[in-house]
Design an enzyme around this catalytic site. Structure first.
Site, mmCIF file in Angstrom:
data_model
loop_
_atom_site.group_PDB
_atom_site.id
_atom_site.type_symbol
_atom_site.label_atom_id
_atom_site.label_comp_id
_atom_site.label_asym_id
_atom_site.label_seq_id
_atom_site.Cartn_x
_atom_site.Cartn_y
_atom_site.Cartn_z
ATOM 1 N N TYR A 23 17.559 24.428 -25.747
ATOM 2 C CA TYR A 23 18.061 24.589 -27.114
ATOM 3 C C TYR A 23 16.929 24.303 -28.103
ATOM 4 O O TYR A 23 15.957 23.622 -27.781
ATOM 5 C CB TYR A 23 19.192 23.598 -27.401
ATOM 6 C CG TYR A 23 20.464 23.822 -26.633
ATOM 7 C CD1 TYR A 23 21.270 24.929 -26.883
ATOM 8 C CD2 TYR A 23 20.890 22.895 -25.677
ATOM 9 C CE1 TYR A 23 22.451 25.119 -26.186
ATOM 10 C CE2 TYR A 23 22.072 23.074 -24.979
ATOM 11 C CZ TYR A 23 22.847 24.190 -25.239
ATOM 12 O OH TYR A 23 24.014 24.375 -24.551
ATOM 13 N N GLN A 83 17.062 26.238 -19.121
ATOM 14 C CA GLN A 83 17.605 26.607 -20.431
ATOM 15 C C GLN A 83 17.234 25.549 -21.461
ATOM 16 O O GLN A 83 17.312 24.348 -21.191
ATOM 17 C CB GLN A 83 19.126 26.751 -20.348
ATOM 18 C CG GLN A 83 19.818 27.024 -21.670
ATOM 19 C CD GLN A 83 20.265 25.742 -22.366
ATOM 20 O OE1 GLN A 83 20.490 24.734 -21.720
ATOM 21 N NE2 GLN A 83 20.380 25.783 -23.681
ATOM 22 N N LYS A 136 19.083 33.894 -25.294
ATOM 23 C CA LYS A 136 20.516 33.915 -24.981
ATOM 24 C C LYS A 136 21.349 33.708 -26.245
ATOM 25 O O LYS A 136 21.133 32.755 -26.989
ATOM 26 C CB LYS A 136 20.854 32.825 -23.966
ATOM 27 C CG LYS A 136 22.299 32.827 -23.480
ATOM 28 C CD LYS A 136 22.498 31.782 -22.393
ATOM 29 C CE LYS A 136 23.886 31.855 -21.789
ATOM 30 N NZ LYS A 136 24.951 31.456 -22.724
ATOM 31 N N HIS A 151 28.577 32.939 -25.967
ATOM 32 C CA HIS A 151 28.702 31.578 -25.421
ATOM 33 C C HIS A 151 30.071 31.375 -24.781
ATOM 34 O O HIS A 151 30.658 30.294 -24.844
ATOM 35 C CB HIS A 151 28.467 30.539 -26.522
ATOM 36 C CG HIS A 151 27.704 29.331 -26.055
ATOM 37 N ND1 HIS A 151 26.352 29.212 -26.204
ATOM 38 C CD2 HIS A 151 28.109 28.187 -25.435
ATOM 39 C CE1 HIS A 151 25.948 28.053 -25.702
ATOM 40 N NE2 HIS A 151 26.996 27.408 -25.228
#
Length: 381
Positions: A129, A127, A251, A275
């Site tokens: 950001y 994952q 996501k 989230h």
């Protein structure tokens, strides 16, 4: 204590893990209304029981991005997951590997990519950001690719951290947080020894490797606040594609128009997610957001759903609402905090058993058989 469900693991984790870490996983943003609705909106959707069907052969497996999953779920990325058990990301990844589902490593994990990937046989997911430091992003993508990560999960609903008031009270943030954490460690000796002493270093492994210095838990919230990039846009996907050729999942989608944009910009999948109620309080629950998104893009892109899933029945509900698969966050963190790798494996077994019961009594032999017709919305009765 006796463990029979994910809710039991929550209570076991509350007892074993110090408050600053338990409430970090358990809490949401602001008044936690979305956090509550994530659960209650799923609870308000009843399963439609059908009987006298031959259910002697039942299959919970799916194929997703070329991978065979024993059940339609993935362990979601959770920041600082390594603080819930000794080298927690490794234990959770091994549990997922043993049970035939993917594990997703967070950008802000305790254990770095290079520690987790060799500990498992199947490729893990990674994952990422959007951060102001594009050099870090490029480095993370290169390291994930070198480690054999199969799928990239690009989280887009954190251009800025949510206001998590509970963290101020628990000691995760707020005044005298360091002293409060130490005192909590004294009252949770098993965690203090297993994680606090034997689980060192307590650093953000992926970040520290890139920075060349230790970024510790005390720097966690501050580093995130400083480095999240509010200028994030769909063009960032094009930049990421320069460095990542494998499947990419976006996501943090709650709106059908954003889902359509994800298709248009070449994403392979989306995660319908708020989230876990940890960002903007007051937004739709994932269960309410999912059906119109499925109507808009089902078949054009893989749809994964998370937020509010607390048992195997909830997985079936999400599938019937239009998801192709689901992600589990809090559920596995509770199990990890309570009993480490063994807890996560048992939690996945519980969820799978609950799924099989629900599929049998709704007369759905395979995952693709699960349709909206398997549900009854109680709010409309």
């Amino acid at each position: 204590m006796i463990i029979s469900s994910a809710s039991d693991y929550r209570e076991a984790a509350r007892r074993r893990v110090p408050p600053f870490m338990f409430h970090y996983a358990d809490g949401g943003s602001y008044a936690e209304q979305t956090l509550a609705r994530n659960v209650s909106d799923l609870e308000n959707i009843a399963l439609r029981q059908r009987v006298l069907k031959d259910m002697s052969e039942l299959d919970t497996s799916i194929e997703l991005f070329g991978e065979k999953l024993s059940m339609p779920t993935i362990l979601a990325p959770v920041g600082a997951c390594g603080m819930y058990a000794r080298r927690g990301e490794v234990q959770a990844a091994q549990a997922a590997d043993n049970k035939g589902v993917p594990f997703t490593l967070s950008t802000v994990s305790i254990c770095p990519i290079e520690e987790v990937a060799p500990a498992i046989k199947r490729p893990m997911w990674f994952q990422l950001y959007v951060l102001k430091d594009r050099g870090f992003m490029k480095n993370a993508l290169e390291r994930a690719k070198a480690a054999g990560c199969s799928t990239l999960v690009f989280t887009v609903d954190m251009p800025t951290p949510g206001a998590r008031y509970r963290d101020m009270h628990s000691g995760m943030s707020g005044p005298y947080k360091e002293i409060r954490r130490v005192l909590q460690g004294f009252t949770h000796p098993f965690w203090a020894y297993d994680v606090g002493i034997k689980g060192k270093p307590h650093t953000l492994g992926n970040v520290s490797t890139y920075m060349g210095r230790q970024i510790g838990l005390d720097d966690y919230i501050g580093w995130l606040t400083e480095n999240f990039d509010p200028s994030i846009s769909w063009k960032d996907l094009e930049w990421i594609r320069e460095f990542w050729e494998g499947p990419m999942v976006i996501k943090g989608i709650l709106d059908p128009e954003d889902a359509k944009d994800a298709v248009r910009f070449g994403a392979d999948g989306i995660v319908v997610s708020n989230h876990g109620g940890r960002q903007l309080d007051g937004v739709l629950s994932s269960a309410r957001a999912l059906p119109p998104i499925a109507d808009a893009v089902k078949g054009d892109i893989k749809i994964i759903a998370d937020s509010g899933i607390r048992n195997g029945l909830d997985i079936v509900r999400m599938l019937a609402l239009g998801a192709d698969a689901t992600m589990l966050g809090r559920a596995f963190v509770y199990a990890l905090g309570a009993a480490g790798r063994q807890g996560v494996e048992n939690m996945l077994d519980i969820f799978k058993k609950e799924m099989r019961v629900a599929m049998t009594l709704t007369s759905n032999r395979t995952i693709v058989d699960i349709k909206p017709e398997a549900l009854v919305d109680l709010s409309k009765l």
